[in-house]
Design a protein around this motif. Structure first.
Motif, PDB file in Angstrom:
ATOM      1  N   VAL A   1       4.424  -1.085   3.264  1.00 50.85           N
ATOM      2  CA  VAL A   1       3.826   0.232   3.072  1.00 50.85           C
ATOM      3  C   VAL A   1       4.911   1.183   2.579  1.00 50.85           C
ATOM      4  O   VAL A   1       6.037   1.184   3.086  1.00 50.85           O
ATOM      5  N   LEU A   2       4.570   1.958   1.567  1.00 51.45           N
ATOM      6  CA  LEU A   2       5.457   3.000   1.050  1.00 51.45           C
ATOM      7  C   LEU A   2       4.865   4.343   1.460  1.00 51.45           C
ATOM      8  O   LEU A   2       3.742   4.677   1.073  1.00 51.45           O
ATOM      9  N   ILE A   3       5.596   5.120   2.244  1.00 47.97           N
ATOM     10  CA  ILE A   3       5.110   6.398   2.756  1.00 47.97           C
ATOM     11  C   ILE A   3       5.700   7.513   1.897  1.00 47.97           C
ATOM     12  O   ILE A   3       6.931   7.611   1.758  1.00 47.97           O
ATOM     13  N   HIS A   4       4.830   8.336   1.333  1.00 47.00           N
ATOM     14  CA  HIS A   4       5.273   9.330   0.347  1.00 47.00           C
ATOM     15  C   HIS A   4       4.679  10.689   0.651  1.00 47.00           C
ATOM     16  O   HIS A   4       3.523  10.813   1.066  1.00 47.00           O
TER      17      HIS A   4
ATOM     18  N   GLY B   1      -2.915  -0.796  -3.250  1.00 43.29           N
ATOM     19  CA  GLY B   1      -3.872   0.210  -2.794  1.00 43.29           C
ATOM     20  C   GLY B   1      -3.156   1.509  -2.497  1.00 43.29           C
ATOM     21  O   GLY B   1      -1.966   1.522  -2.172  1.00 43.29           O
ATOM     22  N   VAL B   2      -3.886   2.605  -2.623  1.00 45.82           N
ATOM     23  CA  VAL B   2      -3.342   3.931  -2.336  1.00 45.82           C
ATOM     24  C   VAL B   2      -4.266   4.608  -1.337  1.00 45.82           C
ATOM     25  O   VAL B   2      -5.474   4.725  -1.578  1.00 45.82           O
ATOM     26  N   LYS B   3      -3.708   5.025  -0.201  1.00 46.83           N
ATOM     27  CA  LYS B   3      -4.485   5.732   0.813  1.00 46.83           C
ATOM     28  C   LYS B   3      -3.837   7.087   1.052  1.00 46.83           C
ATOM     29  O   LYS B   3      -2.609   7.193   1.172  1.00 46.83           O
ATOM     30  N   VAL B   4      -4.645   8.117   1.138  1.00 43.36           N
ATOM     31  CA  VAL B   4      -4.146   9.473   1.349  1.00 43.36           C
ATOM     32  C   VAL B   4      -4.535   9.940   2.749  1.00 43.36           C
ATOM     33  O   VAL B   4      -5.669   9.717   3.196  1.00 43.36           O
ATOM     34  N   VAL B   5      -3.601  10.573   3.428  1.00 41.45           N
ATOM     35  CA  VAL B   5      -3.878  11.174   4.733  1.00 41.45           C
ATOM     36  C   VAL B   5      -4.145  12.653   4.498  1.00 41.45           C
ATOM     37  O   VAL B   5      -3.306  13.360   3.933  1.00 41.45           O
ATOM     38  N   ILE B   6      -5.322  13.126   4.900  1.00 37.43           N
ATOM     39  CA  ILE B   6      -5.750  14.475   4.556  1.00 37.43           C
ATOM     40  C   ILE B   6      -6.141  15.272   5.801  1.00 37.43           C
ATOM     41  O   ILE B   6      -6.360  14.719   6.875  1.00 37.43           O
ATOM     42  N   ASN B   7      -6.218  16.567   5.614  1.00 40.53           N
ATOM     43  CA  ASN B   7      -6.807  17.470   6.596  1.00 40.53           C
ATOM     44  C   ASN B   7      -8.282  17.613   6.232  1.00 40.53           C
ATOM     45  O   ASN B   7      -8.615  18.013   5.120  1.00 40.53           O
ATOM     46  N   ASP B   8      -9.172  17.287   7.141  1.00 42.75           N
ATOM     47  CA  ASP B   8     -10.600  17.275   6.816  1.00 42.75           C
ATOM     48  C   ASP B   8     -11.119  18.649   6.415  1.00 42.75           C
ATOM     49  O   ASP B   8     -12.151  18.752   5.747  1.00 42.75           O
ATOM     50  N   THR B   9     -10.398  19.697   6.790  1.00 40.45           N
ATOM     51  CA  THR B   9     -10.789  21.049   6.370  1.00 40.45           C
ATOM     52  C   THR B   9     -10.814  21.163   4.854  1.00 40.45           C
ATOM     53  O   THR B   9     -11.612  21.906   4.289  1.00 40.45           O
ATOM     54  N   TYR B  10      -9.919  20.390   4.205  1.00 37.18           N
ATOM     55  CA  TYR B  10      -9.787  20.477   2.751  1.00 37.18           C
ATOM     56  C   TYR B  10     -10.362  19.239   2.057  1.00 37.18           C
ATOM     57  O   TYR B  10      -9.911  18.872   0.974  1.00 37.18           O
ATOM     58  N   ARG B  11     -11.358  18.623   2.675  1.00 36.35           N
ATOM     59  CA  ARG B  11     -11.914  17.387   2.112  1.00 36.35           C
ATOM     60  C   ARG B  11     -12.471  17.611   0.707  1.00 36.35           C
ATOM     61  O   ARG B  11     -12.299  16.771  -0.192  1.00 36.35           O
ATOM     62  N   GLU B  12     -13.113  18.736   0.495  1.00 34.93           N
ATOM     63  CA  GLU B  12     -13.696  18.991  -0.823  1.00 34.93           C
ATOM     64  C   GLU B  12     -12.602  19.116  -1.882  1.00 34.93           C
ATOM     65  O   GLU B  12     -12.751  18.619  -3.003  1.00 34.93           O
TER      66      GLU B  12
ATOM     67  N   VAL C   1       0.851  -1.190   0.000  1.00 33.21           N
ATOM     68  CA  VAL C   1       0.000   0.000   0.000  1.00 33.21           C
ATOM     69  C   VAL C   1       0.884   1.236   0.000  1.00 33.21           C
ATOM     70  O   VAL C   1       1.887   1.306   0.713  1.00 33.21           O
ATOM     71  N   ALA C   2       0.518   2.216  -0.828  1.00 37.29           N
ATOM     72  CA  ALA C   2       1.171   3.525  -0.817  1.00 37.29           C
ATOM     73  C   ALA C   2       0.373   4.448   0.096  1.00 37.29           C
ATOM     74  O   ALA C   2      -0.838   4.620  -0.104  1.00 37.29           O
ATOM     75  N   LEU C   3       1.034   5.002   1.095  1.00 38.44           N
ATOM     76  CA  LEU C   3       0.400   5.929   2.029  1.00 38.44           C
ATOM     77  C   LEU C   3       0.930   7.330   1.706  1.00 38.44           C
ATOM     78  O   LEU C   3       2.095   7.632   1.953  1.00 38.44           O
TER      79      LEU C   3
ATOM     80  N   LEU D   1      -9.963   8.273  -9.516  1.00 32.29           N
ATOM     81  CA  LEU D   1      -8.846   7.378  -9.199  1.00 32.29           C
ATOM     82  C   LEU D   1      -9.300   6.277  -8.232  1.00 32.29           C
ATOM     83  O   LEU D   1     -10.080   6.542  -7.319  1.00 32.29           O
ATOM     84  N   PRO D   2      -8.794   5.064  -8.397  1.00 34.06           N
ATOM     85  CA  PRO D   2      -9.195   3.948  -7.523  1.00 34.06           C
ATOM     86  C   PRO D   2      -8.416   3.972  -6.209  1.00 34.06           C
ATOM     87  O   PRO D   2      -7.449   3.230  -6.024  1.00 34.06           O
ATOM     88  N   LEU D   3      -8.836   4.804  -5.285  1.00 34.55           N
ATOM     89  CA  LEU D   3      -8.111   4.987  -4.032  1.00 34.55           C
ATOM     90  C   LEU D   3      -8.888   4.392  -2.855  1.00 34.55           C
ATOM     91  O   LEU D   3     -10.114   4.281  -2.899  1.00 34.55           O
ATOM     92  N   LEU D   4      -8.163   4.050  -1.792  1.00 31.99           N
ATOM     93  CA  LEU D   4      -8.800   3.662  -0.544  1.00 31.99           C
ATOM     94  C   LEU D   4      -9.374   4.903   0.129  1.00 31.99           C
ATOM     95  O   LEU D   4      -8.984   6.034  -0.184  1.00 31.99           O
ATOM     96  N   ALA D   5     -10.299   4.703   1.052  1.00 35.97           N
ATOM     97  CA  ALA D   5     -10.879   5.840   1.770  1.00 35.97           C
ATOM     98  C   ALA D   5      -9.769   6.591   2.498  1.00 35.97           C
ATOM     99  O   ALA D   5      -8.870   5.974   3.081  1.00 35.97           O
TER     100      ALA D   5
END
Length: 390
Positions: free
Chosen positions: A100-103, A49-60, A5-7, A69-73
């Motif tokens: 896991v690959l952290i990028h 699989g690809v999962k992105v860690v986000i700031n919920d302020t910028y969810r939109e 998984v790419a994080l 893109l076929p991404l994980l939640a």
């Protein structure tokens, strides 16, 4: 097959380049900067699989950048990068991968061979750090003067992705949660006793941090496009909005204080609407109303940068880019001149192009017509788009 998984860490505010958008969402060659690395990971045959860690302020903004893109939640980030990575790892524990690959999201030029080398290194090692060897002479500053020369033997510049066996790096991050903040995941791993092998990286896999970095990235993208024969098209746009009582006028993404505002279904940014139509016209993609109908309640009060952003994405989808735009605002008040530079800077940020490719002008109608009577503001725009020759 080993499950990898790419994080991708994209939870920072990243505002040091100025403007209101975090750098990972700034347009680079017509796409959000974040999307470039997401496309690379999502298309790689060894990434499960690809999962992105986000700031919920910028969810939109994230949802827009990740469209199709076929991404994980996504996972929600923390107060620091280290906390964000830990949150991302914890979110994978329900169905843990082997590797896991952290990028970093701000490294848009990661390529498939680098990903392959990282995964290959993890067949025999618990951790792998993509890095490039230091070749420049290093100096330690003595105030504002050059001080001692630092021996560069054995020095490498760390990049990402940084790859690990999942359970090992998860345990290391949990162990480091109460300690001092570390600069990267390799440091977290090393603090836990994990040996991290160096993997040769590429110079182009740099981190976009400053405006100069962003301009370098734009030049690289332009050079890649230069090998394709191009045709140039020009589109025009025109828009009008009525003035009503209010406290400010939105113009080119800047709120100008005024005793009136422009009336409209969205924020009524007349200049940005005209520019959006000009770009859509250049690529024969109908008009702004076809994409954002006034009858649709979801666009009530919407910021007009979303309309311009869509137009830029449609250009990018056709493999093109905007080379120049020229906007003329027609009004008696408010005065545009004092805000011109801010308008150009804001448009450059939204469009991901150099400010010298954007012209913003203003004129009056010598008090003739509806603009002269102060009943409304009009704007017209021209845009030139380069597209691959079909």
């Amino acid at each position: 097959m080993t499950n990898v998984v790419a994080l991708v860490v994209a939870a920072g505010s990243g505002l040091r380049m100025g403007g209101e958008l975090p750098k990972q969402f700034l347009p680079l060659a017509g796409k959000p900067l974040l999307r470039h690395c997401l496309e690379t990971f999502a298309a790689h045959p060894r990434i499960g699989g690809v999962k992105v860690v986000i700031n919920d302020t910028y969810r939109e903004l994230y949802d827009s950048a990740a469209t199709g893109l076929p991404l994980l939640a996504p996972a929600l980030g923390g107060a620091t990068r280290q906390a964000s990575v830990r949150n991302g790892l914890e979110s994978l524990t329900g169905s843990p991968p082997d590797l896991v690959l952290i990028h970093d999201a701000a490294r848009p030029f990661v390529d498939a061979p680098t990903i392959d080398r990282t995964i290959d290194a993890l067949q025999d090692h618990d951790g792998a750090l993509v890095a490039v060897q230091v070749v420049d002479t290093l100096k330690r500053a003595d105030g504002k003067f050059s001080g001692e020369t630092v021996d560069r033997t054995g020095l490498w510049r760390a990049q990402t992705p940084q790859g690990f066996r999942f359970q090992s790096i998860l345990a290391a991050h949990r162990q480091a949660a109460t300690g001092p903040e570390m600069t990267d995941d390799a440091a977290v791993a090393e603090a836990a006793g994990i040996k991290v092998v160096l993997v040769p990286g590429i110079v182009n896999n740099f981190k976009v941090t400053t405006r100069a970095d962003f301009e370098r990235a734009e030049r690289m993208m332009a050079e890649q496009r230069a090998v394709v024969p191009l045709e140039y098209r020009t589109g025009s746009g025109y828009d009008v909005h009525r003035l009503v009582d209010g406290d400010g006028v939105w113009m080119c993404g800047i709120l100008i204080p005024h005793n009136q505002k422009l009336e409209g279904h969205s924020d009524a940014d007349v200049a940005m609407h005209a520019l959006t139509d000009a770009i859509l016209g250049a690529i024969a993609a109908q008009d702004i109303g076809a994409h954002f109908p006034p009858s649709d309640p979801q666009w009530r009060g919407a910021p007009s940068w979303k309309f311009l952003d869509l137009a830029m994405k449609l250009v990018a989808k056709q493999g093109g880019h905007v080379t120049h735009c020229d906007i003329t605002i027609i009004c008696e008040k408010p005065k545009v001149g004092p805000h011109r530079e801010a308008m150009i800077a804001r448009l450059a940020e939204i469009m991901g192009i150099d400010a010298h490719r954007i012209s913003v002008k203003a004129t009056t109608t010598e008090k003739l017509g509806f603009t002269g009577r102060g009943e409304g503001i009009a704007a017209q725009a021209m845009a030139t788009v380069a597209l691959p020759l079909s």
